[in-house]
Design an enzyme around this catalytic site. Structure first.
Site, PDB file in Angstrom:
ATOM      1  N   SER A 146       0.810  -1.173  -0.027  1.00  0.00           N
ATOM      2  CA  SER A 146      -0.127   0.003   0.068  1.00  0.00           C
ATOM      3  C   SER A 146       0.907   1.340  -0.081  1.00  0.00           C
ATOM      4  O   SER A 146       0.185   2.254  -0.275  1.00  0.00           O
ATOM      5  CB  SER A 146      -1.073  -0.003   1.090  1.00  0.00           C
ATOM      6  OG  SER A 146      -0.119  -0.309   2.426  1.00  0.00           O
ATOM      7  N   GLU A 210     -13.433  -8.664   3.719  1.00  0.00           N
ATOM      8  CA  GLU A 210     -13.639  -9.929   4.855  1.00  0.00           C
ATOM      9  C   GLU A 210     -13.859  -9.776   6.330  1.00  0.00           C
ATOM     10  O   GLU A 210     -14.542 -10.527   6.600  1.00  0.00           O
ATOM     11  CB  GLU A 210     -11.957 -10.498   4.731  1.00  0.00           C
ATOM     12  CG  GLU A 210     -11.575 -11.728   5.341  1.00  0.00           C
ATOM     13  CD  GLU A 210     -10.290 -12.316   5.228  1.00  0.00           C
ATOM     14  OE1 GLU A 210      -9.534 -11.547   4.592  1.00  0.00           O
ATOM     15  OE2 GLU A 210     -10.057 -13.346   5.865  1.00  0.00           O
ATOM     16  N   ASP A 309      -9.523 -21.670   1.235  1.00  0.00           N
ATOM     17  CA  ASP A 309      -8.427 -20.904   1.761  1.00  0.00           C
ATOM     18  C   ASP A 309      -7.309 -21.632   2.120  1.00  0.00           C
ATOM     19  O   ASP A 309      -7.364 -22.831   1.806  1.00  0.00           O
ATOM     20  CB  ASP A 309      -9.075 -19.915   2.743  1.00  0.00           C
ATOM     21  CG  ASP A 309      -8.498 -18.399   2.991  1.00  0.00           C
ATOM     22  OD1 ASP A 309      -7.474 -18.351   2.293  1.00  0.00           O
ATOM     23  OD2 ASP A 309      -9.051 -17.640   3.572  1.00  0.00           O
TER      24      ASP A 309
HETATM   25  C1  BEZ Z   1       0.824  -3.724   2.932  1.00  0.00           C
HETATM   26  O1  BEZ Z   1       0.739  -2.660   2.635  1.00  0.00           O
HETATM   27  O2  BEZ Z   1       1.798  -4.252   2.233  1.00  0.00           O
HETATM   28  C2  BEZ Z   1      -0.154  -4.453   3.621  1.00  0.00           C
HETATM   29  C3  BEZ Z   1      -1.106  -3.762   4.281  1.00  0.00           C
HETATM   30  C4  BEZ Z   1      -1.994  -4.447   5.011  1.00  0.00           C
HETATM   31  C5  BEZ Z   1      -1.947  -5.804   5.215  1.00  0.00           C
HETATM   32  C6  BEZ Z   1      -0.651  -6.491   4.659  1.00  0.00           C
HETATM   33  C7  BEZ Z   1       0.037  -5.949   3.942  1.00  0.00           C
HETATM   34 FE   FE2 Z   2      -7.252 -15.838   1.178  1.00  0.00          FE
END
Ligand code: BEZ
Ligand code: FE2
Length: 406
Positions: A146, A210, A309
């Site tokens: 992100s 989720e 899953d």
């Molecule tokens: C990420 O930005 O890599 C990330 C954000 C939330 C959960 C897992 C990864």
């Molecule tokens: Fe999954």
């Protein structure tokens, strides 16, 4: 050419009695044995036990093979503590699952009748195990991240994994793309990946809605994700809202996993774009995310399919177990109708959602088939009995090749 002679054949909506199947890689013809013998005089005829049922191999559209080392490491009960436990134990779990560990997970799927699976691959560590698998595999290279500052490096890594998976040239192996989730992937990354997906017409999947934490974070940048993002990623607000996220998938049928907390508006978008929802009931229960409202999905005319899953949020990779839990979880739904829908969800519907010519005992489809040893003539309630009784699977064929039994 070979001919199978079961007593019963489960096709999506009817049970054929005393018909036989001529097949090689694909199913060529379904007819009475004497007709098939006349048409294919050279074919080997395979005799089966009394009360044998031929049904399509099962399709597990969502599994994380790389996380198969987990048994008691991860914290269950609530989504955010579970996610923290994943991050804390990530290296131990990933390094703790060598090729034998992944092979064991893949073979356990085969033993329980899974002839096709969709592997969501975070790191590409599972590529060789999936390439070597007996099953058909849709290999979803996952994009995650992100933080804008990391975008180039993460996209480069994603492209390298995507290319590596494209180099696997074997029948029944399909390269595909996964976008991790709306909260964890920067919109710039999503747009770049979607360009490739659309140009190359790849299958696409994403986790979506989720948990309550995800709902609150995407709607208002608050809730249980607030501390998580502030502490771990120095972010104060979500990278996109759910409408912006879903817009990326307009006009490209996508498999959206979980969707437990989706609102009416999102369900309308999912429906109008003919996306498929992947329902993972055991995972939802173990991570404290509640039960998907299947009636609501059906009201919106949204197709749903059932999957396991990964072992990161399950104790087995077994669709019979998964369907049984779903049958009890959705206690407000008519039993027989739900059982039939569940069986279709892991066969014909999953095949269509993944774009593979399988999931049905019908002429022209791939010969991915199970022989189930029933103990007597099946009744109208066969779908319920298949889910409850875990009958022995005496033979498994994948693309016409015997993979289990003799
Ligand atoms: C990420 O930005 O890599 C990330 C954000 C939330 C959960 C897992 C990864
Ligand atoms: Fe999954």
């Amino acid at each position: 050419m070979q001919i199978l002679t079961p007593n019963y054949i489960l096709t999506p909506n009817t049970l054929l009695v005393d018909m036989s199947v001529a097949f090689d890689k694909t199913i060529h013809k379904i007819a009475p044995l004497h007709e098939l013998k006349k048409e294919f005089p050279e074919a080997e005829v395979i005799e089966l036990k009394e009360n044998s049922l031929l049904m399509p191999g099962l399709i597990n559209a969502h599994v994380h093979v790389e996380f198969s080392a987990n048994k008691t490491t991860l914290s269950y009960g609530d989504f955010i503590p579970w996610l923290y436990s994943v991050i804390e134990n990530r290296d131990e779990l990933i390094n703790g699952c060598n090729s034998e560990c992944m092979e064991r997970a893949i073979n356990s799927m085969l033993e329980s009748g899974i002839t096709t699976f969709g592997a969501v691959s975070s790191h590409g560590m599972d590529l060789q195990a999936c390439a070597n698998a007996s099953q058909n595999v849709v290999f979803f290279n996952e994009l995650i991240g992100s933080q804008a500052t990391m975008a180039d490096a993460l996209f480069g890594d994603f492209l390298a994994r995507l290319d590596a998976s494209k180099s696997i040239k074997r029948e029944g192996f399909y390269t595909a793309v996964a976008i991790h989730s709306p909260y964890s992937v920067h919109p710039i990354l999503i747009k770049k990946a979607l360009q490739i997906v659309k140009n190359e017409n790849l299958k696409l999947t994403a986790h979506f809605m989720e948990s309550n934490a995800e709902r609150e974070w995407l709607d208002e940048s608050k809730g249980d994700f607030k501390d998580f993002f502030q502490n771990l990623l120095k972010q104060n607000s979500a990278v996109s809202d759910s409408d912006e996220f879903l817009e990326n998938f307009n006009r490209h049928k996508t498999l959206l996993t979980h969707v437990v907390k989706a609102n009416e508006n999102e369900l309308k978008t999912i429906s109008s774009n003919s996306h498929t929802v992947i329902h993972c009931p055991i995972s939802n229960r173990l991570l404290g995310n509640g039960a998907l409202d299947l009636k609501k999905l059906q009201k919106h005319n949204i197709r749903w399919i059932c999957a396991t899953d990964g072992l990161s949020s399950n104790y087995k990779l077994d669709l019979f177990e998964e369907m049984k839990c779903a049958l009890f979880m959705h206690s407000n739904m008519p039993l027989l109708d739900l059982a039939k829908k569940l069986i279709n969800s892991v066969t014909v519907d999953a095949a269509d959602a993944l774009g593979i010519s399988t999931g049905e005992i019908s002429e022209g489809k791939n010969a991915d088939m199970l022989i189930i040893d029933l103990d007597k003539k099946p009744s109208e309630e066969l779908a319920i009995h298949l889910i409850l009784h875990r009958y022995n699977i005496s033979k498994i064929y994948i693309n016409g090749i015997l993979k289990k039994g003799s």
